[in-house]
Design a protein around this motif. Structure first.
Motif: not given
Ligand SMILES: Cc1ncc(COP(=O)(O)O)c(C=O)c1O
Length: 392
Positions: A215-224
């Protein structure tokens, strides 16, 4: 009085372990280095011809400086991210010669002298030096080890410096390999936005997940919700640290983003550090990156399996955490500190590993082991360490 500023260290004396390793090396001892992080010296096969051919571009004969970075290079980086993490607009990217340089630009952009940036602990040890070079303080917030070194917003809040301007996250963290989760990302964005802090997310190792389903998320993904800078570079993405190309992606509320890009471009214009041949070659090197990443990951996972098998076979040591990256964290019995264990590995087995204090681990006894070395050397090192691993 010293004629030099306090931005450079007062002493350059190497620490005990480094000094001892240098002395042993000089005396001809057959050292095996499990701290190496240079993929170009790890015996990994590179498509050498294609890498060099990419530099053969006649457009590099003319100087046409572009502070934000060559449009073709930015387009290829945007396409790379769009395939892997999230849609990226090439106009929201700024190119530098490395991610280290990108940090220095961001600290210039965000901080007055004496301001602080919040940096994770344990993590990559260069933050303090990069901050000090900009007259900025790196103030640490702990990542709790009982939680696999995940981001804990409560800890960040407790340690928040009144002069903090930005929060740095490393995704996945080096050396613990922990990825950001979607829920942590949302909480961090809310935390930063309500306090007027920027977020700097270092994703140089993002592509090196040990399990595809982590499980991971890139900081390129929302929310910003806050001003958000994501850092990447050829150094890890294409395993080409010598080519010197890094990038910053800027996201956040539109007005803030526009102004950040304008100011970053102004900073970049003062240096213009990214060379034309490298920028022109970047699209072709990024086309080679999937193959290079597969080779590096194959090496990392092979050594990781060997390490786990060795530690599982009747040792009190274990591989701790780890979801991605090029390094394994090993937890050793607390009868010694990490430094004492590392010195024993060096003296008794001629094997060099990094003690946890290099990365500011909160407690004993952790060691960091590079998973890049050639498998023969890695297995030989594990064989030599057997006695020490069984010593309690
Ligand atoms: C977490 C992290 N960020 C940044 C860097 C530096 O990358 P670059 O070669 O692009 O300066 C490294 C290098 O090992 C790293 O581990």
């Amino acid at each position: 009085m010293s004629p030099f500023s306090s931005r450079t260290p007062r002493s350059f004396r190497p620490n005990r372990l480094t000094a001892r390793a240098a002395a042993l090396r000089q005396s001809g001892a057959p050292l095996i280095d499990l701290t190496m992080s240079n993929p170009t010296q790890a015996g990994i096969a590179y498509p050498e011809r294609e890498i060099l051919l990419a530099l053969n571009d006649a457009r590099a004969l003319r100087y046409e400086p572009s502070p934000q970075g060559h449009p073709e290079a930015r387009r290829s980086i945007a396409e790379w991210h769009a395939r892997h993490e999230a849609a990226v607009d090439p106009d929201h990217l700024i190119l530098a010669s490395s991610t280290s340089e990108a940090y220095s630009w961001l600290f210039k952009l965000l901080c007055q002298p004496g301001d602080a940036v919040m940096t994770p602990r344990p993590s990559y040890p260069l933050f303090e030096c990069l901050a000090e070079l900009e007259g900025v303080r790196a103030v640490q917030y702990p990542l709790p080890d009982h939680w696999g070194w995940r981001l804990d917003i409560a800890e960040l809040e407790i340690h928040l410096d009144p002069r903090a301007r930005a929060v740095v996250v490393v995704n996945p963290n080096n050396p613990t390999g922990t990825y950001l989760r979607a829920e942590d990302w949302l909480r961090l964005q809310e935390f930063a936005a309500t306090r007027g802090l920027a977020v700097i997310s270092d994703e140089v190792f993002f592509d090196y997940a040990w399990r595809p389903a982590s499980p991971r998320v890139s900081s390129l993904q929302e929310p910003h919700l806050a001003l958000t800078f994501t850092l990447g570079g050829l150094s890890k993405t294409a395993a080409l640290p010598q080519m010197k190309l890094g990038w910053i992606h800027v996201a956040g509320p539109e007005e803030l983003r526009r102004e950040a890009l304008e100011r970053l471009e102004w900073i970049a214009d003062a240096y213009l550090p990214a060379s034309a041949p490298v920028q022109l070659a970047a699209p072709r090197w990024l086309a080679l990156a999937p193959e290079m990443q597969a080779r590096v990951l194959n090496r990392v996972l092979g050594n990781l399996d060997a390490l786990r098998a060795c530690l599982d076979a009747g040792s009190a040591w274990r591989v701790a955490g780890g979801e991605g990256g090029w390094t394994a964290v090993v937890e050793a019995p607390r009868i010694h500190s990490g430094e004492e264990w590392a010195l024993r590995c060096l003296e008794e087995a001629y094997v060099l590993v990094q003690p946890g204090f290099f990365y500011d681990f909160e407690r004993e006894a952790f060691l960091a082991v590079s998973l890049l070395p050639a498998p023969e050397a890695f297995l030989e090192a594990l064989g030599r360490l057997k006695q020490i691993l069984r010593s309690i």
